[in-house]
Structures are given as C-alpha cells and as structure tokens.
Design an enzyme around this catalytic site. Structure first.
Site, PDB file in Angstrom:
ATOM      1  CE  LYS A 116      77.572 -11.019 -24.361  1.00  0.00           C
ATOM      2  NZ  LYS A 116      78.512 -10.836 -25.456  1.00  0.00           N
ATOM      3  CD  GLU A 200      69.282 -11.656 -19.731  1.00  0.00           C
ATOM      4  OE1 GLU A 200      69.513 -12.824 -20.086  1.00  0.00           O
ATOM      5  OE2 GLU A 200      70.142 -10.922 -19.219  1.00  0.00           O
ATOM      6  CG  ASN A 235      72.506  -1.655 -18.557  1.00  0.00           C
ATOM      7  OD1 ASN A 235      72.121  -2.261 -17.571  1.00  0.00           O
ATOM      8  ND2 ASN A 235      71.679  -0.997 -19.358  1.00  0.00           N
ATOM      9  CD  GLU A 275      80.116 -10.139 -17.521  1.00  0.00           C
ATOM     10  OE1 GLU A 275      79.015  -9.603 -17.318  1.00  0.00           O
ATOM     11  OE2 GLU A 275      81.077  -9.556 -18.061  1.00  0.00           O
ATOM     12  CD  GLU A 288      77.084 -10.784 -21.027  1.00  0.00           C
ATOM     13  OE1 GLU A 288      76.079 -10.751 -21.761  1.00  0.00           O
ATOM     14  OE2 GLU A 288      77.842  -9.824 -20.861  1.00  0.00           O
ATOM     15  CG  ASN A 290      81.952 -10.568 -21.443  1.00  0.00           C
ATOM     16  OD1 ASN A 290      81.216 -10.379 -22.407  1.00  0.00           O
ATOM     17  ND2 ASN A 290      81.690 -10.057 -20.252  1.00  0.00           N
ATOM     18  CG  PHE A 348      76.845  10.539 -14.934  1.00  0.00           C
ATOM     19  CD1 PHE A 348      78.057  10.477 -14.289  1.00  0.00           C
ATOM     20  CD2 PHE A 348      75.686  10.584 -14.176  1.00  0.00           C
ATOM     21  CE1 PHE A 348      78.125  10.452 -12.903  1.00  0.00           C
ATOM     22  CE2 PHE A 348      75.735  10.559 -12.793  1.00  0.00           C
ATOM     23  CZ  PHE A 348      76.957  10.495 -12.154  1.00  0.00           C
TER      24      PHE A 348
END
Length: 664
Positions: A116, A200, A235, A275, A288, A290, A348
């Site tokens: 990354k 970031e 996320n 992305e 980024e 993947n 969750f």
C-alpha cells in the site's frame, strides 16, 4: 493446460477454485490446517496435504509448507485465493524460483501495487490522483500522532500489507491514534506478518467503488467494469453490487481507463482490482490496488458471464485474452451479501460455533431472478476463531437493480442457519430500506442508518399479517394432533383464537383445509394462506399470503412461537379468549441487573487485562482487550467504579457473556 493445481487457501474460495478446475479437467490439491481437517474443500479436492496447526502464521502463511506440498503432490501451479499469501511478492518469486507457476500477477506487479505504501508512491509518480496522506512508514505511536495532526483529523490508519478489512482504523482524535495505532500494528503482524503502517486523510461520506482489471502475459489488459462496495462495517465489506448505481457511462469509462493504464504501467498479467474512493459528485481518487482475486468477484462474473478463476488460470498458462474491451458489455445487475458468523444483535461481534442447521436457498433461476451461493461449509461444520467469520457469499442476479434487490430479499428469507449468530436478519433489513433501494450509498451507511446498533425492525402491517397467519396455522396443526392423540376425542379443533404479535392482540376465526382462511374478526377482512410447506419440528415455514410468497423462521415457545420474517422477529402467542384475558394480568419479567459487571461480548481470547482488583476505573477507560477471528476489540468501562474482582487474565479463552470484571 495445467494438469494439477494446488490451492493455497481454505473455505469458500478453495471450494470456488475447485469447481472451476473440475470444469476444466484439472486435478486439485488443497492444503489444510488442524482446524480445517474435515472441511468441504478437503472433501472435494482430489488430494489434500496437512500443513500444521490452526493459527495461520503456523500453516497458511508458511511459504515453505506450501512449496513442500507442491513438491509432494507434483502440482504444477499454485492458486493463492485471497488473503494469506495471495499478495506476497516474495512467495510469488519463490514459486517462480522453484519452477511452480503462481496463478496471479508477476512478482514485479505485486511489489509495485500490492504494497500500500509503495503503490501510493508509484501512483503519484504516474500522475494518478491520490487521497492526501503520509506516503511512508510510521515509526511509533508518537510519530503517528504528529503525522495525523499534520494531515488533519479524521485520518485512516492502515496496514501496508492489509486487506479484507484487517489492520485498519479511523482516528478522529489523538486518543484514537494512541489506542488505534498499536492495535492496527498488532492486527497487521498477526494477519499478514508485516507490521508496517501508513496514514492518510479519511474522506467523510465517500463511496467505495472498484474496477476489476484482467491482463495476460502479452501486454493485453481490459477492465470488467465496476463494483460498488460502500456498505461496510469496521472497514469490512458487507454488501457489494455490480454495476454501481452512482456511475454514469462517462465516469465509468474514465475510471476504467485509469485502472487499465495503471495496470499496464506495471505489466499486470492476471485478475486484479483498482480501488477508488468516490465522492457523491462522481469525483474519484485512487485508493489502492489489490493484486489478487477479490472476495466480491462473483457479482462481476454474473454481469459479464466470465469465470475470473478460469481467466486467471489461462493467463498463468500463457494464453492471450480471448476478448477485447469492445467485446465486453454489462448484462443486468448483481448483488452479493456476505453471510458472516457474527451476532448483529450484539454489535456484530464474532460468533463462533457449530452449524447445527445450515440450509441455504436453492441455487439457479427463480421467477425473475437468479441465485448463487459460494460457500465452504456444510451442516455440522464448525466456524472457528482462527479465520475470517464468513460463512458464505449469497448472490442474486436480475435484469434490473430493484429486481436483484428484491431477489436478494427473498433469497435471504430462504437462508436458514442455527447454532451460532449470523447476520442474515441485518442483511434483510438493509434490502428493505428505501435508502438502499434508491442507491443512496456511502461507506457511512451502516453508521448512519443503525447508529445504536441493530435490534431488528418492528413488523410492518404486512408482516404482522404474515406472523398472525403463520402462528394461527401452526397452532391449528398442534391442536389437531393433541386432540387426535387423546382417547375419546375426535379430530375437531377450536376455530376461534386470540393471536398476540408482541403486545398487539387480534381475534381470529380459522376455516379451510389445504388453504387456511384467517378471519380478522375486529377488522372485517380475512387473510388467505395457501401453499403451506411446514410440519411440526421444521424450523422454516413457507407459504403464500395474498398472492405473495414468503418464508419465515419459526421455533416453538410457551403458548406460542417465536417467528422471524426478514428482520422482524416477534413472540407470537395463540391463546384461547380466556387465556388472553389472564395474560393481560401477568406482570412483565424484569431483566437481570448487570450494571456492575463487565461481560465478554463474544467468545475469544483475552489479549490483555488492563485493570486489577481494588483499582479505581473511570467511564470509558480500557478494561481489557479481546481477540477473535484476527480482530482485536477494546472493552471499556461503562461506569465509574472500583474493581471488586478480575476473573480472567491475558491468554485465557472466554465465552460470550462470561463475567470478566466485577465492580463493587
């Protein structure tokens, strides 16, 4: 073509690769850890090799064990799936050095884009618009705080080698950085064996849109359009779809062209994903890349008709792409819901255990939509604490978005799981929300729509009718059985009842045989229940009410049943008129007082216990840290007080609702 491929992964993606290999006539080998010894992937593969204990850093992340398994079985190539070693350039190079084909991009492309931090530098040098941030490694927490303050809060703390929602936190304050930075570093080390971190700017209310790219070893690269992945929690993507309801043709072409240009710049030669973070105004920034197959690849397959695993295999073999960009078209709309082993009613948190019942909806074409379910489990399998909590990926396809959403709602209704917590009711709630149905999405969606967590939904008038009719139908069957089994009684049963859905009571009169008529005596109308598919002991009730098919989850309860339709769950009592009168006089049961206890919200391991007996603790202070499924959860005090007793220590396994700390 390859004659034998080793799959260096587990669960649903291992099963997914096996299915494509079977269709292509390629033999398969899977590796497995102790926890996966009896898995579906092991059962389906032609061969299997045990590679060690359950923790990933002792099995799936150990390159030597994967290479040895290839040598042992004669596998010519390795498909890494996603996660684990899939974006490890060193492993890809090691395969090349050993004469084993890595089914993925070349090591140079992985190095350029898979890391990354390096990908940000590369993208900036290539003139790609990037999210503002610090492009470089972070030394320690103090360094992280300085950088965060320079960028300006909120910021995103991310693992350089991250993926799948692991190793990432949003920090709104200095305290968030102080707590989040070490947690992200620990998660990164545990999940990826790489604890480098970067920071970031976090863009408020963005959309997460990604472009699927596909390349070969002859310099050809195409994009397979976009996926919208904005419905996320912690996320971690929860619901994905293709195409995106945000993009118009011009924006889609611009994003696709940028993704292809970036892929060509690094000689990309497999399936990968670029992305972007997008604004509601259709502006977008590179986030980024993947360098692997994505979890959500099925929705792209459903709208393009391509098998991405097959394309990866053909590219690795050296074949040219059999199509050009102009040959590709979007056909219809696809939705994917990730079925997770987690309890939506408990914020969750992970829910591990055995799948006592596992009955997914039938795959294939339905009336107006198509169902696909990618899973790596069967009924009786166990979801362990060592890996990702995903149970399956449920997908629907239809000619239009709204038809795909409606199809997903019905498919989720038909999905039945028992034995552990799962998020199907939550997914159903989202499908029914007008905001989701209209396509007004952002990565803040869950936080915006469920600010206090998920507690189910109140039944709509139509759902109250369903619950009433189902409760009455089930009671009628039980009553008929009871009278038939008692000597001297004939099979006639009472036809007038009071049905209570929650606190609302309705007087009903029942008639009919195969089709049940439920007369609502105080409302002047009747419910017609037909095509009934249920018998005592069956946990799923299917039928048609008012011409609309439905499925509900049912379980017996005192004087009635617990019934759930989509996200609406209620206790349904079916009472005689006299019993209904008496029920009105009963006092309500009081909940137990747990205000002085800190309970474990989930099963897992205690990473650290941060308080001791006799210690004064303030509201909001960290009490302990728990870990399950590679995610660390910070448990805070909900009140001021003095610790009376500590019942667990670092390294202890704990169960859900176990008392960790008691206050005086």
């Amino acid at each position: 073509m390859f004659s034998k491929i080793l799959i260096a992964n587990r669960g649903e993606i291992a099963v997914r690769v096996i299915k494509t290999c079977r269709r292509l006539g390629i033999a398969t080998v899977v590796v497995y850890s102790d926890a996966d010894a009896g898995s579906l992937a092991v059962e389906m593969a032609d061969e299997s090799v045990h590679i060690g204990p359950s923790p990933a850093n002792q099995s799936y992340l150990v390159a030597d064990k994967i290479i040895d398994a290839c040598r042992q079985t004669g596998a010519q190539a390795v498909h890494p799936g996603f996660g684990f070693l899939s974006e490890n350039a060193g492993f890809a190079q090691r395969c090349a050095d050993e004469g084993i084909v890595f089914i993925g991009p070349n090591p140079g492309a992985i190095s350029a884009m898979g890391d990354k931090i390096e990908s940000k530098k590369f993208a900036q040098a290539a003139g790609v618009s990037c999210v503002p941030g610090h492009i470089g490694e972070i030394d320690d927490t103090a360094h992280a705080i300085r950088i965060s303050e320079q960028i300006g809060y909120p910021v995103m703390i991310k693992a350089s080698a991250g993926g799948g929602g692991k190793g990432i936190r949003v920090a709104w304050t200095q305290q968030d950085v102080e707590e989040g930075f070490p947690a992200v570093r620990a998660e990164a080390k545990a999940s990826f064996g790489d604890d480098r971190i970067f920071i970031e700017k976090f863009i408020v209310s963005p959309r997460h849109i990604e472009i699927q790219v596909l390349g070969d070893k002859h310099g050809n690269v195409v994009h397979l359009f976009e996926r919208e992945c904005s419905i996320q929690r912690r996320n971690q993507k929860v619901i994905e779809e293709a195409p995106s309801p945000l993009l118009d043709e011009a924006t889609r072409n611009a994003m696709g062209a940028q993704a292809v240009a970036l892929a060509k710049a690094v000689n990309y030669d497999s399936a990968g994903t670029v992305e972007f973070v997008a604004g509601q105004d259709k502006s977008f920034f590179f986030l980024e890349m993947n360098t692997r197959l994505q979890v959500e690849h099925p929705v792209t397959e459903l709208i393009t008709g391509l098998d991405l695993v097959e394309q990866m295999i053909r590219s690795a073999w050296g074949e040219k792409l059999a199509f050009e960009q102009k040959d590709l078209k979007i056909n219809g709309w696809a939705i994917e819901s990730r079925i997770y082993a987690e309890d939506p009613y408990r914020k969750f948190l992970p829910s591990i255990g055995r799948l006592v019942r596992y009955a997914p909806p039938e795959e294939g074409q339905r009336e107006g939509y198509k169902v696909r379910n990618d899973a790596g489990v069967r009924e009786g399998d166990e979801i362990s604490m060592f890996y990702d909590p995903m149970i399956s990926k449920l997908c629907t396809w239809a000619p239009t978005r709204i038809a795909a959403v409606d199809g997903m709602g019905r498919a989720l209704e038909d999905f039945h799981i028992e034995g552990l917590g799962q998020n199907i009711p939550f997914l159903n709630a989202v499908m029914d929300q007008e905001r989701f149905r209209s396509g007004q999405l952002s990565t803040n969606y869950i936080k915006d729509e469920f600010p206090d967590g998920f507690a189910g939904t109140e039944p709509t008038p139509a759902q109250i009718d369903i619950l009433t009719a189902v409760g009455a139908a089930m009671q009628r069957v039980y009553a008929a059985r009871a009278r038939t089994n008692v000597a001297g009684l004939n099979g006639t049963v009472r036809d007038e009842w009071v049905v209570a859905v929650g606190h609302a009571k309705r007087r009903v009169k029942l008639s009919g045989d195969e089709d049940l008529t439920v007369d609502l005596l105080d409302e002047g109308r009747a419910l017609i229940l037909s095509d009934i598919d249920w018998r005592p002991g069956k946990p799923v009730f299917r039928g048609v009410l008012g011409g609309a098919a439905f499925t509900v989850q049912v379980a017996p309860a005192a004087e009635g049943f617990t019934i759930r339709h989509r996200a609406a769950k209620a206790r349904v009592l079916v009472l005689t008129p006299r019993s209904a009168e008496l029920h009105d006089m009963l006092p309500e049961k009081q909940a137990a007082d747990t205000s002085k206890l800190v309970l474990s919200p989930m099963p897992g391991l205690v990473v650290s216990m941060d308080v001791a007996a006799g210690q004064q603790v303030r509201e909001g202070e960290v009490v302990c840290v728990l870990e399950a499924m590679k995610m660390q959860n910070i448990i805070r005090a909900e009140r001021d007080g003095v610790v009376k007793a500590v019942n667990a220590k670092g390294g202890d396994p704990v169960a859900a609702d176990e008392v960790l700390v008691e206050f005086a």
